[in-house]
Structures are given as C-alpha cells and as structure tokens.
Design an enzyme around this catalytic site. Structure first.
Site, PDB file in Angstrom:
ATOM      1  N   LYS A  14       0.596  -1.128  -0.008  1.00 27.82           N
ATOM      2  CA  LYS A  14      -0.077  -0.055  -0.066  1.00 27.82           C
ATOM      3  C   LYS A  14       0.852   1.289   0.001  1.00 27.82           C
ATOM      4  CE  LYS A  14      -3.693   2.680   0.559  1.00 27.82           C
ATOM      5  NZ  LYS A  14      -4.486   2.732   1.696  1.00 27.82           N
ATOM      6  N   LYS A  56      -1.119  11.803   5.155  1.00 26.96           N
ATOM      7  CA  LYS A  56      -1.016  10.666   6.070  1.00 26.96           C
ATOM      8  C   LYS A  56      -0.155   9.285   5.496  1.00 26.96           C
ATOM      9  CE  LYS A  56      -3.463   6.784   7.557  1.00 26.96           C
ATOM     10  NZ  LYS A  56      -4.571   5.922   7.645  1.00 26.96           N
TER      11      LYS A  56
END
Lengths: 291, 291, 291, 291
Positions: D170, D238
C-alpha cells in the site's frame, strides 16, 4: 601595464577605475555609451570597439554577463581572439560555465593567446571596495603575470587549477551559498511554524556546528523580512544554471544542487528576482502556506 | 539539589558525574547495570528503579535515546510521572520529536509536575567537557530553577520558548548541519570530478559567503576521507527523522530537509552508520560513480 | 514531394527509407559516409553536402543529436538557411531545447523559410516500424503541408502549438517518463527491502490508480534486472537537460524534474549510460545499499 | 461467519453493510454513536464496546484512521487482544505503517490470535461499490480463511507476503500515485508556462510511454482546475508519512518519495487538505508564480 577592458557594467566600471588608480593604462569598451563616460571620468580611455580596446594591450580583461556574451566578444567576428596580437593574455573574469572557459582556452591557444578564467565573488560592494575574491584557472606563469592587476581588484586571489577551474570553484561556492540560504529558510519556517521565536533559535544555531557566514550576516534581516540586495536572486539563478552545467560537464550527480536550483527558480518565478538571494525564504514560506 | 537522573549512557554518565562534582546529590538509574557502577564510582547513588531514582528528587533529568524510551520511562507504569511527587521538575534532555515533548508536558501538568524539554548539542565530547549547548523549552520560572544544574553541564544555555521549543530548535540545528554536509559533499565531488584540487577550492569557499563551521572543522578530513566519529550517521539519521516529524507537527513543508533525510538514510543503508556524519560524502561519491 | 534529409543516424536512416517507400524523392546527407550508402541502398540520393541535399527540396527534414548540431547544420555557414530557397519548409525533428527551436524559427523567417519543430518519441523501434509519435510546433498551414510525410513515419501526429511547442511537449513527456521510472524503482526497492516479493506487489500496483505503461511494459524486466535498451540512459540524460532548459526558458520551477535529472545523471555517472532507462533502478538500489 | 467490526467511518460503514448483505453476522463498534445506527439500519448488531463486538467473533476486522487508533483498539486495555478468544483471526484493514502491523502481529501471537494486515485502495467509492483492492500480509492459511469476507468487499484481493507486506505494498502504491500527480503537475505547468495548450499536450503524453491511469482519469479535471475529492490531500499526506516510515523501517533511501512527501505537505499547509490529491498541481503552480 596596458590593459584592454571589455564589459563596463556594475562590476566592470569600478574594477577598471581601480586599475587606473593603481597606475595601469586602461582602454575600455562597452556597448552602453554611458559606461564609456564613466571610464573616461575615472582616467581610462574610451575605445570605439573591442578591437580598439584590445589593440596594444598586454592584458585583456573581460567582465561580461554570461557565456553568450563571452562567446560573442571573445570568439566572434572582430572579437578578442581576432584582434589581439599573439602573446596577449586574456583574463576572463565573467562567471560562466566551465565548458565555455575550456572552449575559449582552446580557441585562444590556436591563436597564440594565453587565457585565464578568473570569476569573482563579493558582488558590487566587493568590486567597489577592491575586496573581491578571485578564483583563477589556467597556467601558473600566466597567473603570476596578472597577479598585480588582480591585487588592485581583490583581497583573496587564489590560483585553483587548470583552465576552467576558476569557474568550477565559483560554481561550487554558489551552490553552497544557495543551499545554505535554503536550509536557513527551512529552519526559520520550522521554528516560526512551531511557535518558536526564530531570532532566538538562530542565535543558538549560530553558536554551534550549524554556524555559517550567512547566519552571521543575514539572520537578522531574514527574520525581519528585509530583502534589499545585496546579490540578486536573478544572478544567483544564473549561477545555479552554471552549477548544473558544470555538474553535467564533470559527469557528476548533485541532487541537492538540482533542488536548490529549482527553489531559486521559484523565487524568480514568484517575482522576487530583484530581491536579495536571502529572499529564498519567501519560497519556503509560500510552500508552507505562511506567505 | 537532589537530582534523579535516568539514562546513564554515553551522554548521561559524564553529565551525572558533572552534577555530582558541582555538589549536587545524584540518584541515578539505567537498565544497564555497568552504568550504575560508573555512577557510584563518580560519587552518585545507584537507584534500583526509576521510582527509586525519582524519590525525593527536586529535579529529575532524563537522557534517553528516543521517544519510545521517554514514553516508557516518563509516562509508563512505574515511570517518572507515577513516582515523582507533585512539584518535582522534570528536565528531559533527550533529543526527541516535539510532539512527544508536548504530550509529556500535558501529562505532567495533570500530575502537578513541571517539565522542561532541554535537548543538547555537542555530542559525547561536549558531555565530557561540560561544554554542551542546551536548548530549553518550557516556563521561564522553571528554566531559572534548573539553570544552575545546566551550568554544570554546558556553556551555551538558552531558553528558546514554550514546551517543545527546545526540540524544535534542536531539529532546526540538525537539518542545517546535515544539509551543509550534503552541500559541502557536492562541492567536493564537483571539484574533484572537474579535475580541481578540492582542498584548494574549499579554502577559497571558507574565505567567502559560503564559510561555515563544518568547512572550518571538517574540510581537511573530508578531502582526506577520514570519517572517524565525531557524531555518527546513525544518530543524525534519527535526528532527521525528528526534523521530519517536527515539520509535520508544525504543518510546514521542508523540501531540502526531506532530501537530506533520504541522503543520510542512504549513508546508513550503505553501511556507514557508525562513521562520522561527514561520511555523507560517500553517498555523493557513489551517486557520481566515484566511490 | 522533394525532400532534403540531413542526419542519417539510427533514427534518420529508417525514416528516410520510409519516405522513399512512400513515393517521395529523398536527397540525404550525413557526415558519416556509411549512412549515405544505406540511403542509396534504400532508393534515396546521396548528397555531397547540406547545400546539395537542400537544393530543390520542397521540404527539408533534419534529425540531429542535439542543439549544437542543429545550430551548425541549420544556422551555420553552408547550412540550411543559407542554402534553401525562400518558401522551403524545414521540419526539424531533432529533440532539442525549445529555446533553439525559437531561434531557428526566427532566423528562418528572416530568410523566408517556414519552420516546424517536430520531435518524436518511440525510439529506434518506432522509427523502424514507422510508428513514431510526432509532436509538432509551428503554423497550422505548414503542419498540413508536411502531414503526408509525417504519416509515412509515425502513427500519432499532433499539432500541439506554436514554434517550440513540439519540443516543450516532448520535454514534458520525458520528465514524466523519467520520473515514473524513478518512482517505480523506489517502489521496488521499498518492497524488496521489506522482504516483499516485488513482482507480486507491482502486479497489485498495475491494477489500481498507480497503473502506468512503464509498469505494463517493464515491471518484469526491472524485477529481473534486465536492462538491455530500449531507450538509453545517455539519451534520457540529454532529454532531462532539455527539460531543465525548457523550465528555465518558461520561467517555471520544477523540483521533481530537477531531482529526476540528477538521478539519471547518476545512472550515467555510475557507468550505465548504454543501458535502458529502466536501469535507473540501479541508482535507487545503490542509494539503499542493495547493489 | 461471525464478524466483529471495529471502525465504522466513511470506509467501514459500507464495508460492514456488504458483509451483512453477503450473509455474515456482523457485530460492530465505533466511538461515534451515529455510526452504530447506520450499522443497525443495514442489518448489523450495534455492540457497546470493542470487547462486546469481538465476543464470539471468528474474524475481527478493524478499519481505523491511523496507527495510534490501531494501537489503542487492538493493543490497549479492553482492546481486541484482551477481549478475543485464542484462535480468533484479526484482519486489520487500516492503512498504517508496517512497523505497527509487525508489532500487532507479534503481540497477537503471544495471545494465540492470528493476524492479517489488509489495507485497501479504492477509497470511499471503492468501499461503497465493493470494488476495493485489498493487499494482504500474513499467513497463507489465514488469508484463505478470510478470503470469502474480502470477496464481499473488493475485486482485486492479493496475498502479497508475510506480516506487514500488505502495508508495504500500500505504501509503495501511494508513493507512486503521489509522485505521478507531482510529475503530471510539472508537465502541465511547463506546458502552460511555455504557451502550449496543456490539454492537447497531455493527450499526446497519454498515448505514449508516459501513459498512466492518473492521466486517463484526471487530466481533464486538472487542466480545468476542478479538485473536488476523490481522495483527499489530507489522507495522502498521512499515507506519505507511512511511506517515509516504511522506508526507514526497511532501511532504504527513497529521495523521490522524500520530496513528494514535502510537496503534498505543502498542499496541505497551503490549505488544500480537503481537496482531491490532484490539487498537488496548486503547489507546482504556486512555485512557478502562476497561482
């Protein structure tokens, strides 16, 4: 000595005057007529062309904006190499990419003309006060011939290596200076963004391993956002381009320099080209939404 | 003063000894038993736990590797906040991210414990010679209480702002130091790659606007490729992580810092973690095919 | 049409052959004599000079390595502008900096010669298979004149804007391509460094928003470290220099491009100039101590 | 299956509903009471605590904002590891740094609980349409157990490696996506700054080696400066932090990622955190004085 001087701008005008004051005979030329008036006022002779300035000169000094002007004035039709007699010594004090200095040296050799690359640092103030640093590339023997002239212009005069070496050292200087401005800018923005008084913080930095001349000279003005030049962003932008070209010529990879060049390009693109190079802080502020 | 001291490593051991020598009563603790022997040898008392070290202390000093250790020792079960009596003053001299310093300050306040963040620079040599720079964040009144202790440890002691400000200034210092190493490395590689003697070139840089303490102290060793620490790449790698975290906390954008952090990470990944931070030069050389 | 073709290298030779095959009369020149033999073999006429190639041509195509060659062949003594008759249309298909394309356009206009800049992408394979993409800058009317010729050379042929626009779009293309190689390299090194099979991971990336043609075509060879060209690092290095020059000309700041340029310079400095541009992965590996 | 589901936000709510619709028994918990109402409305059971949600579950799914929440919900008092019976399988679908996934796996093993890290891409739209990509790290046997649940949530479901591997892939995905946005932004600014129509230019790029899904999906909206999310800058900010942490954990050096992280931080600092991540273009524009 008989000196031909081509390029009587902000730097060249006071430099030529210092040479006259030191007892040399200066014959100067510039495309801007007013520059010639200033030269005559300071005791030099206004030449009518590059060829005229060069005629009879033992040493020719060129002080020009960038490499296209050097190519034109030195290598072009009616230029220094065509006009100067063999044995003349050409000191190109322009800040240009090393590649061009090497081309000039090669072309000059074929004409029997000796060449030094001798870029300076210290800016307009250094030129006026005869306090320039001069980084000289070329033959030691030629360096010694020109040294008395350089001593009338600067304080730190160093023969740093072969042809092009002066430009390389100047490029190295400018990449370090530009980079330190960017780092100090990030330190300021980090402290201010954290609610810390940047002036107090920079005082601490200036007392430790992070100490540097830019902190000494500019931290107060940077914290107060006073950016009157000094040395303009536009000029540092040009110099970063030279540093990038020098890296390419040397076949080295300089990631910090690549980033600094784009940040200085940003300062210029944002319209701050005529501010002092410490105005790089304005880019860091903008990036952080603090402008 | 009665001082509790937690963290007796390379830095903490000489610091605790200086406090004893200055007439303070030091009760110290560390997870490494040998550290306690050294403390006793220098006249301190070996405590059996954090709680034991803290008991009866007016001031507690912590000197720990990074934020997880601070969280454990200060905030954890049996930690400083659980063990210290209200009114105690905790000076955390660890270099950690500002965010954790703020969390500690907040948690301490709820317990009636006062806190200063007081990271240092100067390294092992500075700790041994009581010549550290100490950057202090927190209340002015608390700073004044601890000042006599700090004066036994360092030379430059500055109250730079509110809670966390000490860490922010330390982070700013480290990003500037790391960045200057990277810039000087690029200057060296550019000059060497261009056939210019880097030692001579750096001498010129050290005389102008590019002048900085790293050039003063390290240019000779860098040109000679001597990289004995000094301050290790591993530690600077940790500190760059703190600088990145501080930037995130402050909601600012620091592109130079982001790049320097990755270059120092590269030095570590290449296996140079235990060399001096000037070994960043080895990354620049590798990038330029000159290793 | 009567076509003069200057520059019969790896790209120019098959392109000239395609034009002959499409029924055009091609008179070609190159400084390398063997190139002329290939042209004759494919049915073209070997000219003895630029002037000879240009004589009688309705359209002149130049396909040269970089801007100095374009300046020499087009602007120099005996070059295209001196030799071609007014009304000739010059299509410069070389990849060069936009600045030079603008200089050529300006100089040509003074001679009554029309100019298009028409750099291509698709490499040697694209040239051989007449499958190039051609990005064309200049006047719409001139584009329409040359379109039949371009249709013999490529598949995607787009008039993208005024003089220089072809070069700008090519530069934009190359900065995106180089950047994606760098990003995919970092993804691979991150996964491998974390003990994750990069092939499996890249399969996932190729199925989502990160999907890109480089992943489609090169992920297998990159994971297997097969770097036979394809398009060489040396050429991409030149193209990044053009992208940097284009940014400077446009007065924009491109930090990613600045960094990618230095990473590709690193691949070349490490000795990988003749490998495929996907070999940028070797720089990322080296930086991470995984080479 | 009996499923405990903790974290019923924008992503978790539709995911839990899909599980109910697929015939599973879902007991869910969230600190926001309204989320529980939505769960009940879709046929799930509103639990009163994490412990209540977990009780009797064969599989526990967590879908939380970032690592502090995962640490709290999984490792904290009354959390999943305290509450779940041995043999339970925990699938943490939050996007967090790999380091935390490894800590969770280690802590879970001590309790006899099996763990998968299974972050997703595809955003809110993907969650609603059960079209997520799911990248799974952990044991193959555990993957097979959970696969039927994941098939109710996504389309591309890949077991990419051991514990933490899902997070690594990811992170790799997000660094490539963020980087391509930055590159496309630079391409646009270069073209517009050169007077070239960016829409036309990007069409050419989309037809060659620079082709990528972001160009396919977003080039029109970027050229028109429409930045409604989609996936917000705040979230990508983030995620870049996770990529930087993953690089640190893997001991690799990722300079492009380091720069992209700061550019995205800049977008957020400039106030664009709630815009689509394609709004990175606004940073490039600002840097180039074109905002």
């Amino acid at each position: 000595m008989n000196v031909g001087f081509v390029g009587l701008g902000i730097m060249g005008t006071p430099m030529a005057a210092h040479l006259v004051a030191a007892g040399h005979t200066v014959s100067g030329y510039d495309v801007v007529p007013e520059s010639l008036d200033k030269l005559t006022a300071s005791g030099g002779r206004a030449a009518s062309s590059v060829a005229d300035a060069v005629e009879g000169a033992e040493v020719v000094i060129t002080m020009l904006p960038n490499h296209p002007q050097v190519e034109h004035v030195v290598l072009g039709q009616g230029g220094v190499l065509e006009s100067a007699k063999p044995g003349t010594l050409l000191a190109d004090m322009s800040t240009i990419r090393p590649e061009t200095s090497l081309e000039v040296a090669k072309a000059a050799q074929e004409k029997g003309i000796r060449v030094l690359d001798a870029p300076v640092s210290g800016g307009e103030a250094g030129a006026k006060q005869a306090a320039l640093s001069i980084m000289v590339g070329g033959e030691q023997a030629d360096f010694e011939v020109v040294l008395p002239l350089f001593e009338a212009l600067g304080k730190t005069i160093v023969h740093v290596g072969p042809h092009g070496a002066g430009q390389v050292v100047k490029a190295a200087n400018q990449l370090v200076v530009g980079g330190i401005y960017a780092l100090v800018s990030e330190a300021i923005v980090l402290m201010e963004g954290s609610g810390v008084d940047a002036g107090t913080g920079l005082d601490v930095l200036a007392g430790g391993l992070a100490a540097n001349r830019i902190l000494d000279l500019k931290r107060e003005s940077m914290v107060q956002r006073r950016f009157e030049p000094g040395f303009r962003i536009d000029l540092h932008h040009k110099d970063m381009s030279i540093a990038i070209a020098a890296a390419r010529q040397a076949e080295v990879s300089l990631p910090m320099t690549g980033l600094v060049a784009q940040l200085i390009a940003s300062a210029r693109a944002m319209g701050h080209g005529s501010l002092d190079h410490s105005a790089l802080l304005k880019v860091t502020e903008q990036l952080s939404g603090r402008a």
